[in-house]
Design a protein around this motif. Structure first.
Motif, PDB file in Angstrom:
ATOM      1  N   ARG A 175       0.843  -1.195   0.000  1.00  0.00           N
ATOM      2  CA  ARG A 175       0.000   0.000   0.000  1.00  0.00           C
ATOM      3  C   ARG A 175       0.876   1.243   0.000  1.00  0.00           C
ATOM      4  O   ARG A 175       2.066   1.180   0.337  1.00  0.00           O
ATOM      5  CB  ARG A 175      -0.919   0.017   1.232  1.00  0.00           C
ATOM      6  CG  ARG A 175      -0.169  -0.016   2.538  1.00  0.00           C
ATOM      7  CD  ARG A 175      -1.095  -0.064   3.741  1.00  0.00           C
ATOM      8  NE  ARG A 175      -1.928  -1.255   3.741  1.00  0.00           N
ATOM      9  CZ  ARG A 175      -1.546  -2.431   4.228  1.00  0.00           C
ATOM     10  NH1 ARG A 175      -0.320  -2.571   4.708  1.00  0.00           N
ATOM     11  NH2 ARG A 175      -2.366  -3.454   4.217  1.00  0.00           N
ATOM     12  N   THR A 176       0.298   2.363  -0.384  1.00  0.00           N
ATOM     13  CA  THR A 176       1.022   3.630  -0.373  1.00  0.00           C
ATOM     14  C   THR A 176       1.273   4.071   1.068  1.00  0.00           C
ATOM     15  O   THR A 176       0.379   4.012   1.909  1.00  0.00           O
ATOM     16  CB  THR A 176       0.207   4.720  -1.095  1.00  0.00           C
ATOM     17  OG1 THR A 176       0.033   4.324  -2.453  1.00  0.00           O
ATOM     18  CG2 THR A 176       0.923   6.058  -1.050  1.00  0.00           C
TER      19      THR A 176
ATOM     20  N   GLN B 262       7.628   8.793  -0.432  1.00  0.00           N
ATOM     21  CA  GLN B 262       6.289   8.216  -0.613  1.00  0.00           C
ATOM     22  C   GLN B 262       6.385   7.025  -1.565  1.00  0.00           C
ATOM     23  O   GLN B 262       6.599   7.199  -2.759  1.00  0.00           O
ATOM     24  CB  GLN B 262       5.329   9.272  -1.175  1.00  0.00           C
ATOM     25  CG  GLN B 262       3.879   8.840  -1.216  1.00  0.00           C
ATOM     26  CD  GLN B 262       3.206   8.963   0.143  1.00  0.00           C
ATOM     27  OE1 GLN B 262       3.737   9.569   1.053  1.00  0.00           O
ATOM     28  NE2 GLN B 262       2.034   8.398   0.279  1.00  0.00           N
TER      29      GLN B 262
ATOM     30  N   SER C 139       4.924   3.514  -3.506  1.00  0.00           N
ATOM     31  CA  SER C 139       3.668   3.147  -4.161  1.00  0.00           C
ATOM     32  C   SER C 139       3.480   1.637  -4.147  1.00  0.00           C
ATOM     33  O   SER C 139       4.459   0.884  -4.253  1.00  0.00           O
ATOM     34  CB  SER C 139       3.662   3.638  -5.609  1.00  0.00           C
ATOM     35  OG  SER C 139       3.824   5.044  -5.658  1.00  0.00           O
TER      36      SER C 139
END
Length: 192
Positions: free
Chosen positions: A37-38, A102, A104
Protein backbone atom coordinates in the motif's frame (compact mmCIF):
# COMPACT_ATOMS: atom_id res chain seq x y z
CA UNK A 1 -0.89 8.29 32.09
CA UNK A 2 0.98 5.39 30.52
CA UNK A 3 0.01 5.51 26.84
CA UNK A 4 1.15 5.46 23.21
CA UNK A 5 -0.42 7.32 20.31
CA UNK A 6 0.48 7.72 16.67
CA UNK A 7 0.51 6.25 13.18
CA UNK A 8 0.40 2.54 12.54
CA UNK A 9 3.80 1.32 11.40
CA UNK A 10 3.51 -0.45 8.02
CA UNK A 11 6.40 -2.87 7.86
CA UNK A 12 7.82 -6.00 6.35
CA UNK A 13 9.54 -8.01 9.02
CA UNK A 14 11.85 -11.00 8.99
CA UNK A 15 12.81 -13.16 11.93
CA UNK A 16 16.40 -12.99 13.11
CA UNK A 17 18.55 -16.08 12.54
CA UNK A 18 22.16 -17.22 12.76
CA UNK A 19 23.50 -16.11 9.39
CA UNK A 20 24.76 -12.65 8.52
CA UNK A 21 26.39 -10.54 5.81
CA UNK A 22 29.34 -8.22 6.39
CA UNK A 23 28.56 -4.57 5.66
CA UNK A 24 31.53 -2.28 5.07
CA UNK A 25 33.24 -0.33 2.28
CA UNK A 26 34.03 -3.55 0.40
CA UNK A 27 30.73 -5.35 0.90
CA UNK A 28 27.36 -3.73 0.23
CA UNK A 29 24.06 -5.45 0.98
CA UNK A 30 20.67 -4.91 -0.60
CA UNK A 31 17.17 -6.28 -0.23
CA UNK A 32 14.12 -5.54 -2.36
CA UNK A 33 10.63 -4.90 -1.11
CA UNK A 34 7.28 -4.27 -2.80
CA UNK A 35 4.91 -2.30 -0.53
CA UNK A 36 1.32 -3.55 -0.42
CA UNK A 37 0.00 0.00 0.00
CA UNK A 38 1.02 3.63 -0.37
CA UNK A 39 2.81 5.05 2.63
CA UNK A 40 5.68 7.33 3.51
CA UNK A 41 8.76 5.21 4.05
CA UNK A 42 10.77 7.19 6.54
CA UNK A 43 12.69 4.54 8.43
CA UNK A 44 14.38 1.18 8.02
CA UNK A 45 15.09 -0.93 11.11
CA UNK A 46 17.85 -3.51 10.62
CA UNK A 47 19.13 -6.26 12.88
CA UNK A 48 22.84 -5.42 13.22
CA UNK A 49 25.86 -6.17 15.38
CA UNK A 50 29.59 -5.43 15.32
CA UNK A 51 32.78 -7.46 15.39
CA UNK A 52 35.90 -5.75 16.70
CA UNK A 53 35.76 -1.95 16.98
CA UNK A 54 34.47 -0.53 13.69
CA UNK A 55 34.76 3.27 13.54
CA UNK A 56 33.17 3.93 10.16
CA UNK A 57 29.73 5.17 9.15
CA UNK A 58 26.95 2.90 7.90
CA UNK A 59 24.61 4.29 5.24
CA UNK A 60 21.17 2.97 4.34
CA UNK A 61 19.49 4.19 1.14
CA UNK A 62 16.31 3.36 -0.75
CA UNK A 63 16.40 3.00 -4.55
CA UNK A 64 14.06 1.86 -7.26
CA UNK A 65 14.77 -1.75 -8.33
CA UNK A 66 15.20 -2.77 -11.96
CA UNK A 67 13.88 -5.89 -13.70
CA UNK A 68 16.75 -7.91 -12.21
CA UNK A 69 15.82 -6.86 -8.63
CA UNK A 70 18.90 -4.64 -8.40
CA UNK A 71 19.14 -1.01 -7.21
CA UNK A 72 18.99 1.55 -10.01
CA UNK A 73 19.04 5.33 -10.40
CA UNK A 74 19.70 7.87 -7.67
CA UNK A 75 18.95 7.25 -4.00
CA UNK A 76 15.39 8.23 -3.07
CA UNK A 77 16.27 8.78 0.59
CA UNK A 78 19.37 8.19 2.75
CA UNK A 79 20.27 7.94 6.43
CA UNK A 80 23.44 7.10 8.38
CA UNK A 81 24.43 5.34 11.60
CA UNK A 82 27.77 5.12 13.42
CA UNK A 83 29.07 1.54 13.36
CA UNK A 84 30.67 2.19 16.75
CA UNK A 85 27.17 2.52 18.26
CA UNK A 86 26.42 -1.14 17.49
CA UNK A 87 26.72 -3.80 20.16
CA UNK A 88 28.38 -7.21 19.87
CA UNK A 89 24.95 -8.83 20.17
CA UNK A 90 22.50 -8.41 17.30
CA UNK A 91 19.64 -6.02 17.95
CA UNK A 92 17.38 -3.61 16.04
CA UNK A 93 18.77 -0.26 14.89
CA UNK A 94 16.70 2.35 13.07
CA UNK A 95 17.82 4.50 10.16
CA UNK A 96 15.62 7.62 10.00
CA UNK A 97 15.14 9.19 6.56
CA UNK A 98 13.84 12.58 7.71
CA UNK A 99 10.70 13.27 5.68
CA UNK A 100 11.21 9.95 3.88
CA UNK A 101 9.86 8.96 0.48
CA UNK A 102 6.29 8.22 -0.61
CA UNK A 103 6.34 4.60 -1.88
CA UNK A 104 3.67 3.15 -4.16
CA UNK A 105 2.01 -0.29 -4.04
CA UNK A 106 3.24 -2.81 -6.59
CA UNK A 107 6.53 -0.94 -7.17
CA UNK A 108 9.74 -2.77 -6.26
CA UNK A 109 12.28 -0.83 -4.21
CA UNK A 110 15.75 -1.82 -3.01
CA UNK A 111 17.20 -1.04 0.42
CA UNK A 112 21.00 -0.73 0.20
CA UNK A 113 23.33 -0.73 3.21
CA UNK A 114 27.07 -0.01 3.05
CA UNK A 115 29.93 1.47 5.05
CA UNK A 116 32.75 3.89 4.30
CA UNK A 117 35.41 1.80 6.04
CA UNK A 118 36.08 -1.40 7.93
CA UNK A 119 38.14 -4.54 7.39
CA UNK A 120 38.06 -8.27 8.20
CA UNK A 121 38.78 -7.56 11.88
CA UNK A 122 36.58 -4.49 12.50
CA UNK A 123 33.27 -4.82 10.73
CA UNK A 124 29.49 -4.63 10.94
CA UNK A 125 27.20 -7.58 10.27
CA UNK A 126 23.57 -7.51 9.17
CA UNK A 127 21.39 -10.48 10.13
CA UNK A 128 19.82 -12.71 7.50
CA UNK A 129 17.41 -15.61 7.73
CA UNK A 130 18.71 -19.17 7.58
CA UNK A 131 16.84 -20.35 4.51
CA UNK A 132 15.43 -17.22 2.91
CA UNK A 133 12.66 -17.81 0.45
CA UNK A 134 10.76 -14.55 0.96
CA UNK A 135 8.90 -14.38 -2.35
CA UNK A 136 8.37 -10.61 -2.33
CA UNK A 137 12.02 -9.63 -1.98
CA UNK A 138 15.51 -10.66 -2.99
CA UNK A 139 18.83 -10.21 -1.19
CA UNK A 140 21.96 -9.10 -3.04
CA UNK A 141 25.63 -8.36 -2.33
CA UNK A 142 28.00 -6.03 -4.18
CA UNK A 143 31.77 -6.00 -3.79
CA UNK A 144 32.19 -3.24 -6.41
CA UNK A 145 30.63 -0.28 -4.67
CA UNK A 146 27.18 -0.98 -6.09
CA UNK A 147 28.31 -1.25 -9.72
CA UNK A 148 27.48 -4.97 -9.95
CA UNK A 149 25.30 -7.18 -7.77
CA UNK A 150 25.21 -10.88 -7.03
CA UNK A 151 21.77 -12.00 -5.93
CA UNK A 152 21.30 -14.45 -3.05
CA UNK A 153 17.85 -16.04 -3.34
CA UNK A 154 18.66 -18.29 -0.36
CA UNK A 155 18.94 -15.43 2.14
CA UNK A 156 16.67 -12.64 3.38
CA UNK A 157 17.90 -9.59 5.27
CA UNK A 158 16.17 -9.16 8.62
CA UNK A 159 14.48 -5.77 8.47
CA UNK A 160 11.43 -3.64 9.12
CA UNK A 161 10.36 -0.67 7.04
CA UNK A 162 7.59 1.83 7.10
CA UNK A 163 6.29 4.94 8.72
CA UNK A 164 7.96 5.92 11.90
CA UNK A 165 5.35 5.76 14.67
CA UNK A 166 5.17 9.28 16.07
CA UNK A 167 4.01 8.96 19.64
CA UNK A 168 4.38 10.12 23.17
CA UNK A 169 5.24 7.21 25.41
CA UNK A 170 5.13 7.12 29.16
CA UNK A 171 6.36 4.28 31.32
CA UNK A 172 4.03 2.65 33.77
CA UNK A 173 4.56 3.71 37.37
CA UNK A 174 3.12 2.62 40.69
CA UNK A 175 0.54 5.37 40.92
CA UNK A 176 -2.87 4.66 39.39
CA UNK A 177 -6.32 6.21 39.08
CA UNK A 178 -9.67 4.49 38.75
CA UNK A 179 -11.65 4.49 35.50
CA UNK A 180 -14.98 2.94 36.32
CA UNK A 181 -18.56 3.96 36.98
CA UNK A 182 -18.73 7.72 37.55
CA UNK A 183 -14.94 8.15 37.48
CA UNK A 184 -13.62 9.40 34.15
CA UNK A 185 -9.97 10.07 33.34
CA UNK A 186 -8.31 12.31 30.74
CA UNK A 187 -4.78 13.02 29.56
CA UNK A 188 -3.66 15.81 27.24
CA UNK A 189 -0.91 15.53 24.61
CA UNK A 190 0.65 17.87 22.03
CA UNK A 191 1.70 16.12 18.77
CA UNK A 192 5.15 16.96 17.42
Amino acid sequence: MAFNEGQHCWCERFTSANLGLDVNAQSWASHTLTPPRTHRLDYIALCLYKIGTPTYTLTASVYLADGNHQPTGPALCTATLAASSLTTVSTWYSFRFGTGYQVSPGVEYAVVVFGNGGDSVNRSVIRTNVTGGYSAGLCGVSTSGGAAWQMYPGEDIVFQEGQYPWYEMFLQANAAVNASGQEQVCQTFTPS
